[in-house]
Write an enzyme that holds these catalytic residues in place. Sequence first.
Site, PDB file in Angstrom:
ATOM      1  N   SER A 152       0.784  -1.270  -0.703  1.00 51.27           N
ATOM      2  CA  SER A 152       0.378   0.092   0.303  1.00 51.27           C
ATOM      3  C   SER A 152       0.900   1.047  -0.197  1.00 51.27           C
ATOM      4  CB  SER A 152      -0.435  -0.543   1.396  1.00 51.27           C
ATOM      5  OG  SER A 152      -1.507   0.784   1.551  1.00 51.27           O
ATOM      6  N   TYR A 165      -1.538  -1.115  10.019  1.00 50.41           N
ATOM      7  CA  TYR A 165      -1.979  -1.297   9.007  1.00 50.41           C
ATOM      8  C   TYR A 165      -1.018  -0.887   8.379  1.00 50.41           C
ATOM      9  CZ  TYR A 165      -3.805  -1.643   4.412  1.00 50.41           C
ATOM     10  OH  TYR A 165      -3.899  -1.578   3.564  1.00 50.41           O
TER      11      TYR A 165
HETATM   12  P1  NAP Z   1     -11.418  -5.867  -0.473  1.00 47.89           P
HETATM   13  O1  NAP Z   1     -12.337  -5.902  -1.636  1.00 47.89           O
HETATM   14  O2  NAP Z   1     -11.813  -5.297   0.979  1.00 47.89           O
HETATM   15  O3  NAP Z   1     -10.266  -7.744  -0.859  1.00 47.89           O
HETATM   16  C1  NAP Z   1      -9.997  -8.004   0.824  1.00 47.89           C
HETATM   17  C2  NAP Z   1      -9.571  -9.560  -0.264  1.00 47.89           C
HETATM   18  O4  NAP Z   1      -9.305 -10.365   1.010  1.00 47.89           O
HETATM   19  C3  NAP Z   1     -10.932 -10.284  -0.051  1.00 47.89           C
HETATM   20  O5  NAP Z   1     -11.101 -11.557  -1.241  1.00 47.89           O
HETATM   21  C4  NAP Z   1     -11.409 -10.859   1.644  1.00 47.89           C
HETATM   22  O6  NAP Z   1     -12.472 -12.435   0.979  1.00 47.89           O
HETATM   23  C5  NAP Z   1     -10.133 -11.276   1.040  1.00 47.89           C
HETATM   24  N1  NAP Z   1      -9.500 -11.857   3.023  1.00 47.89           N
HETATM   25  C6  NAP Z   1      -9.996 -10.743   3.984  1.00 47.89           C
HETATM   26  N2  NAP Z   1      -9.473 -11.896   5.222  1.00 47.89           N
HETATM   27  C7  NAP Z   1      -9.622 -12.405   4.839  1.00 47.89           C
HETATM   28  C8  NAP Z   1      -8.437 -13.239   5.945  1.00 47.89           C
HETATM   29  N3  NAP Z   1      -8.776 -13.716   7.241  1.00 47.89           N
HETATM   30  N4  NAP Z   1      -8.185 -15.447   4.841  1.00 47.89           N
HETATM   31  C9  NAP Z   1      -8.616 -15.111   3.823  1.00 47.89           C
HETATM   32  N5  NAP Z   1      -8.654 -13.788   2.909  1.00 47.89           N
HETATM   33  C10 NAP Z   1      -9.395 -13.184   3.618  1.00 47.89           C
HETATM   34  O7  NAP Z   1     -10.289  -5.496  -0.387  1.00 47.89           O
HETATM   35  P2  NAP Z   1      -8.890  -5.148  -1.694  1.00 47.89           P
HETATM   36  O8  NAP Z   1      -8.377  -3.184  -1.678  1.00 47.89           O
HETATM   37  O9  NAP Z   1      -9.224  -5.873  -3.245  1.00 47.89           O
HETATM   38  O10 NAP Z   1      -7.437  -5.089  -1.014  1.00 47.89           O
HETATM   39  C11 NAP Z   1      -6.453  -6.230  -1.528  1.00 47.89           C
HETATM   40  C12 NAP Z   1      -5.068  -5.507  -0.875  1.00 47.89           C
HETATM   41  O11 NAP Z   1      -5.113  -4.195  -1.344  1.00 47.89           O
HETATM   42  C13 NAP Z   1      -5.000  -5.310   0.845  1.00 47.89           C
HETATM   43  O12 NAP Z   1      -4.177  -6.467   0.789  1.00 47.89           O
HETATM   44  C14 NAP Z   1      -4.858  -3.990   0.720  1.00 47.89           C
HETATM   45  O13 NAP Z   1      -4.372  -3.651   2.082  1.00 47.89           O
HETATM   46  C15 NAP Z   1      -4.302  -3.766  -0.499  1.00 47.89           C
HETATM   47  N6  NAP Z   1      -4.734  -1.820  -0.641  1.00 47.89           N
HETATM   48  C16 NAP Z   1      -6.226  -1.771  -0.513  1.00 47.89           C
HETATM   49  C17 NAP Z   1      -6.182  -0.498  -0.935  1.00 47.89           C
HETATM   50  C18 NAP Z   1      -7.789   0.359  -0.969  1.00 47.89           C
HETATM   51  O14 NAP Z   1      -7.959   1.509  -0.954  1.00 47.89           O
HETATM   52  N7  NAP Z   1      -8.428  -1.036  -1.507  1.00 47.89           N
HETATM   53  C19 NAP Z   1      -5.038   0.493  -1.300  1.00 47.89           C
HETATM   54  C20 NAP Z   1      -3.525   0.152  -0.698  1.00 47.89           C
HETATM   55  C21 NAP Z   1      -3.849  -1.575  -0.482  1.00 47.89           C
HETATM   56  P3  NAP Z   1     -13.113 -12.481   1.966  1.00 47.89           P
HETATM   57  O15 NAP Z   1     -14.008 -11.658   3.192  1.00 47.89           O
HETATM   58  O16 NAP Z   1     -14.086 -13.377   1.341  1.00 47.89           O
HETATM   59  O17 NAP Z   1     -12.510 -13.338   3.145  1.00 47.89           O
END
Ligand code: NAP
Length: 273
Positions: A152, A165
């Site tokens: 991130s 985080y």
């Molecule tokens: P998201 O839509 O909330 O997706 C998160 C994913 O992780 C979901 O598929 C969720 O599926 C899975 N997950 C959550 N807890 C889990 C667990 N205990 N075991 C296995 N799977 C789990 O968010 P996203 O933005 O796509 O996030 C993906 C990555 O991007 C993360 O590492 C986040 O830190 C990073 N990121 C996001 C942003 C942003 O603004 N969106 C910015 C910077 C970095 P289930 O709930 O089905 O388990």
Amino acid sequence: MTETTHAETRIHPGPRRTALVTGASSGIGLAFAERLARDKYDLILVARSRERLEDLAKRLTEAHGHEVEVLPADLTQPAELRRVEERIRGERTLELLVNNAGFGTVGRFAELDPDREEDEIRLNVIALVRLARAALAGFVERGHGSIVNVSSLAAFQPDPFTATYGATKAFVNSFTEALHEELRETGVRVQALCPGFTRTEFQERAGVDTRTVPDFAWMDPGPVVEASLAALRRGDVICVPGATNRGIAAFSRLAPHVLTRRISAAMMRRGLV
Ligand code: NAP
């Protein structure tokens, strides 16, 4: 269409290539799964929600005809994490691991649930490290394979009011950069992908009020994935997708932490906490 949209993402084309994506049920992970399916990878999809993964697997198999395996697991649970590690070790065609599952917590650290903070470290750090370790042994032996560790913009400075985080993502960058050096001459590639605000379920799950975040600061997951795969082909160890995010990352890298942590705290106080 950009140049990268059609480009072949496979670093070592061969008869059969498999990618394992964690957090594939939504957001950036789902976008990775869709893109890699288009690029003829067989897929192993990991997340907790079996139903969402099965729906996605069905859709991707119908559209592209490749094998899509669903592997539901809560990666904060050691026994379930071990199951995924074993699946990785047993997959000789594994070519790409996308360590994407992650979540954030927001608030004053002294008031946050310590168990939730621990789970955040388990998912964002421990699971990522163990899955990378499981994949790397085979990758090094075979002389090819890639890992994308989703980090991130939060990695580049201390992050008051989302302290755990930010620290997990700083770990991911440091860990990935160190591996990159260790893996020189092995044919194996690693990348820390550092998105900024991306339209996924992340903010809602973290309970972040994003009303003060301007439109230009947002990206969709698709272009984040395209930037990551293009950077992987170039062999870049740090990938910051999007011009706005690259500007923020450059500032954070150059400015002293005493300044960047104050700015982060002021922004969080104003809009998000
Ligand atoms: P998201 O839509 O909330 O997706 C998160 C994913 O992780 C979901 O598929 C969720 O599926 C899975 N997950 C959550 N807890 C889990 C667990 N205990 N075991 C296995 N799977 C789990 O968010 P996203 O933005 O796509 O996030 C993906 C990555 O991007 C993360 O590492 C986040 O830190 C990073 N990121 C996001 C942003 C942003 O603004 N969106 C910015 C910077 C970095 P289930 O709930 O089905 O388990």
